[in-house]
Design an enzyme around this catalytic site. Sequence first.
Site, PDB file in Angstrom:
ATOM      1  N   ASP A 129      -0.708  -6.335  -0.429  1.00  0.00           N
ATOM      2  CA  ASP A 129      -1.268  -5.618   0.918  1.00  0.00           C
ATOM      3  C   ASP A 129      -2.779  -5.310   0.737  1.00  0.00           C
ATOM      4  O   ASP A 129      -3.252  -4.604  -0.165  1.00  0.00           O
ATOM      5  CB  ASP A 129      -0.506  -4.093   0.844  1.00  0.00           C
ATOM      6  CG  ASP A 129       0.365  -4.131   2.069  1.00  0.00           C
ATOM      7  OD1 ASP A 129       0.359  -4.872   3.206  1.00  0.00           O
ATOM      8  OD2 ASP A 129       1.407  -3.269   2.090  1.00  0.00           O
ATOM      9  N   LYS A 175      -1.219  -9.482   2.693  1.00  0.00           N
ATOM     10  CA  LYS A 175      -0.487  -8.945   3.961  1.00  0.00           C
ATOM     11  C   LYS A 175      -1.388  -8.203   4.721  1.00  0.00           C
ATOM     12  O   LYS A 175      -2.244  -7.111   4.320  1.00  0.00           O
ATOM     13  CB  LYS A 175       0.788  -8.500   3.617  1.00  0.00           C
ATOM     14  CG  LYS A 175       1.426  -7.734   4.909  1.00  0.00           C
ATOM     15  CD  LYS A 175       2.742  -7.364   4.568  1.00  0.00           C
ATOM     16  CE  LYS A 175       3.017  -5.889   3.914  1.00  0.00           C
ATOM     17  NZ  LYS A 175       2.287  -4.944   4.953  1.00  0.00           N
ATOM     18  N   ASP A 227       0.892  -1.166  -0.132  1.00  0.00           N
ATOM     19  CA  ASP A 227       0.120   0.036   0.124  1.00  0.00           C
ATOM     20  C   ASP A 227       0.863   1.237   0.223  1.00  0.00           C
ATOM     21  O   ASP A 227       0.588   2.226   0.014  1.00  0.00           O
ATOM     22  CB  ASP A 227      -1.036   0.032   1.191  1.00  0.00           C
ATOM     23  CG  ASP A 227      -0.388  -0.028   2.481  1.00  0.00           C
ATOM     24  OD1 ASP A 227       0.998  -0.055   2.491  1.00  0.00           O
ATOM     25  OD2 ASP A 227      -1.145  -0.054   3.511  1.00  0.00           O
ATOM     26  N   SER A 228       2.381   1.134   0.144  1.00  0.00           N
ATOM     27  CA  SER A 228       3.137   1.988  -0.241  1.00  0.00           C
ATOM     28  C   SER A 228       2.781   2.769  -1.643  1.00  0.00           C
ATOM     29  O   SER A 228       3.373   3.931  -1.654  1.00  0.00           O
ATOM     30  CB  SER A 228       4.540   1.558   0.017  1.00  0.00           C
ATOM     31  OG  SER A 228       4.996   0.647  -0.785  1.00  0.00           O
ATOM     32  N   GLU A 245       8.772  -4.204  10.885  1.00  0.00           N
ATOM     33  CA  GLU A 245       9.130  -2.847  10.389  1.00  0.00           C
ATOM     34  C   GLU A 245       9.370  -1.850  11.417  1.00  0.00           C
ATOM     35  O   GLU A 245       8.633  -1.872  12.444  1.00  0.00           O
ATOM     36  CB  GLU A 245       7.783  -2.154   9.485  1.00  0.00           C
ATOM     37  CG  GLU A 245       8.290  -0.839   9.081  1.00  0.00           C
ATOM     38  CD  GLU A 245       7.346  -0.484   7.896  1.00  0.00           C
ATOM     39  OE1 GLU A 245       7.581   0.873   7.457  1.00  0.00           O
ATOM     40  OE2 GLU A 245       6.178  -0.926   7.599  1.00  0.00           O
ATOM     41  N   GLU A 299      -1.812  -5.763   8.295  1.00  0.00           N
ATOM     42  CA  GLU A 299      -1.111  -4.972   9.556  1.00  0.00           C
ATOM     43  C   GLU A 299      -1.889  -5.396  10.585  1.00  0.00           C
ATOM     44  O   GLU A 299      -3.261  -4.848  10.784  1.00  0.00           O
ATOM     45  CB  GLU A 299      -0.971  -3.432   9.384  1.00  0.00           C
ATOM     46  CG  GLU A 299       0.069  -3.162   8.253  1.00  0.00           C
ATOM     47  CD  GLU A 299       0.123  -1.586   8.076  1.00  0.00           C
ATOM     48  OE1 GLU A 299      -0.257  -0.780   8.920  1.00  0.00           O
ATOM     49  OE2 GLU A 299       0.510  -1.011   7.118  1.00  0.00           O
TER      50      GLU A 299
END
Length: 271
Positions: free
Chosen positions: A88, A118, A49-50, A187, A120
Amino acid sequence: MSLHLRTKRLTVPQLVAMKGQEKIVSLTAYSSAIAKLIDPIVDFILVGDSTAMVGYGRPSTLSMQLEEIIGHTRAVVDSTRLACVIADMPFGSYQESHEQAFRNCAQVLARTGCDAVKLEANKALASTVEFLVARGIPVMAHVGLMPQFVNVMGGFKAQGLTAETGALIAEDARANLDAGAFSLVLEGVAEGVARQITLESKMPTIGIGASPACDGQVLVTEDVLGLSGEQPPRFVKQYADVGAVIRDACARFADDVRDGRFPEARHCYGL
């Protein structure tokens, strides 16, 4: 050049089996051009999502939409044949309920052909990970500095620098592993904390600003290539200044056009 001898796409079980055998290499991609270049080099490609920041110029990852992730992930999958591809899940696409998470994660897998998602996920979201894994969706969990929690964390700050906060990250990691996550992204985590989590984990850990002891490393490709346009984080090693090459090439093209040197006859048809 470090190239793999694989002839087929790396699977999630094969990625897990790399723990303790060889280091895992990952970079991000959200376009066909980058994906094709890194496919024979990395073990897995993260469609992060970066993309919101490096692809769209937004201030954070929070605005990334599900349809955007699906589009970029489909481009990466269609352009590669060797690397495992992990997508993500955007902010707001899985936190509401188990059912919402399954519906959106299943849509990502079905519409893109990627290998895993993925999330978070702190300890509170471990039950979501368990719900997804039990229904056939491989989950890579992301703990430590979680960009989707940027407003709660007060910015992009290293985590686990005290014994108390380090213990909380370790709890998040254990909860997600117990829930069935096949891997952990660590991270912005204090080196000692990341090292200990890696030693205790039976599943691979992927560091980004964490520890060399992690089972693998991931970076944002634009940071590695000098294309992000910003001062990269401390944990980034920039291997090339591709931005300077692009600027020079485009400036020479502009000069040729303005001075009448391009196009030449050999660039035209029917002459």
